[in-house]
Design an enzyme around this catalytic site. Structure first.
Site: not given
Length: 332
Positions: A113, A193, A196
């Site tokens: 992240k 993977k 969204k």
């Protein structure tokens, strides 16, 4: 509570997708008679990256709708919003006092992240695992159903249990990771993977026509197959991986043979998949439409879930504070 406990949750970052359903929700539903579930909509985890504040409540509501539409029965579990149970953040702060910073810095999710959000590497990205540990341990679950990408967080939670118990006395039990029949579904691109944020997903709440457009346009097949007359290799085809989930064994054998013999084209293979995906998702979509029109019921479920969660969580927090010498009855 007589039943063993399980705890899990998903971030409200937009419509849930088939990866969420087969990787999490369906597993929860499958064991709901064996375990009492605390299922959290983890909104505090969702604020570690920039988001539209005007959309947050809609996303929380949609997540609750999709939990219910997937088959979670509020009579057998508590569905609630993380921020409605204040003990989550308080216990998280307590855990911050015993977790070495080095352990947080080595977490894979923090590294990933941080790379994706170079302009917003906030402290919450680093301390995310302590909040997740609080989410879990407040309810003293026997199992935590997670995918492989979250297993590191559960292991850190187990380490926190050991550190807390060593310092303040035996209290928490180490929760067990539960995988069940977790299906790791790649995105439509076939290389990452399903997510969204990567826009490579099939949402639960779209129409059958929209599903068809997504699969026909975006689903990657065997990239070595250039012409319809070329023989394919289903073992490296992402569309065939979807067939393993949505198609019957007989259909899979038929498609496998037809692909390797070049007697079926990629488009026809996708059309068969579209039919089976829509068949599987039809009852969920019907339930989504149903619950979206029953707002008061959905909010009642969340309110009751939060009440149930608060009772358990506040007791755990009180006992933790007692062990730490933070309770003083003379002040009250």
């Amino acid at each position: 509570m007589s039943k063993k406990i399980m705890l899990s949750g998903i971030q409200p970052t937009g419509s849930l997708h088939i990866g969420n359903y087969f990787g999490a929700l369906k597993n929860w539903v499958n064991i709901i008679d064996e375990y009492y579930g605390f299922f959290c909509i983890v909104d505090y985890h969702a604020i570690t990256v920039e988001y539209d504040t005007k959309e947050m409540q809609n996303r929380i509501f949609d997540a609750a709708v999709e939990y219910l539409a997937s088959g979670l029965d509020p009579k057998k579990c508590s569905i609630f919003v993380q921020s409605d149970v204040k003990a989550h953040t308080e216990l998280s702060w307590i855990f911050n006092s015993i977790i070495p910073v080095a352990e947080l810095e080595r977490m894979t999710q923090y590294k990933d992240k941080s790379k994706k959000n170079v302009d917003n590497i906030n402290a919450a990205l680093l301390t995310y695992p302590s909040l997740m540990a609080a989410d879990i341990l407040l309810y003293k679950p026997k199992i935590v159903p997670v995918g492989e990408d979250q297993e590191q967080h559960v292991e850190l939670t187990r380490m926190i249990v050991r550190k807390f118990n060593n310092r303040y006395g035996e209290y928490f039990q180490e929760p067990e990771v539960y995988h069940g029949k977790v299906l790791r579904i790649l995105g439509l691109d076939g290389s990452t993977k399903m997510s969204k944020s990567l826009n490579n997903h099939i949402p639960l709440n779209i129409t059958s026509e929209e599903t068809e457009k997504l699969i026909m346009k975006k689903a990657v097949t065997d990239t070595n197959r250039k012409l319809k007359t070329d023989k394919g290799n289903p073992d490296i085809c992402n569309v065939f991986n979807y067939h393993k989930i949505f198609s019957t064994d007989d259909e899979q054998k038929e498609i496998y043979s037809a692909c390797t013999n070049a007697s079926i084209g990629c488009a026809d293979c996708k059309r068969k998949l579209v039919c089976n995906v829509n068949k599987e998702l039809e009852p969920i979509r019907e339930n989504i439409n149903k619950f979206k029109n029953e707002k008061s019921y959905v909010y009642d479920v969340l309110k009751e879930g939060a009440n149930n969660a608060n009772k358990v969580a506040s007791q755990t927090l009180y006992e933790v504070r007692e062990l730490m010498g933070l309770n003083d009855k003379n002040r009250y």
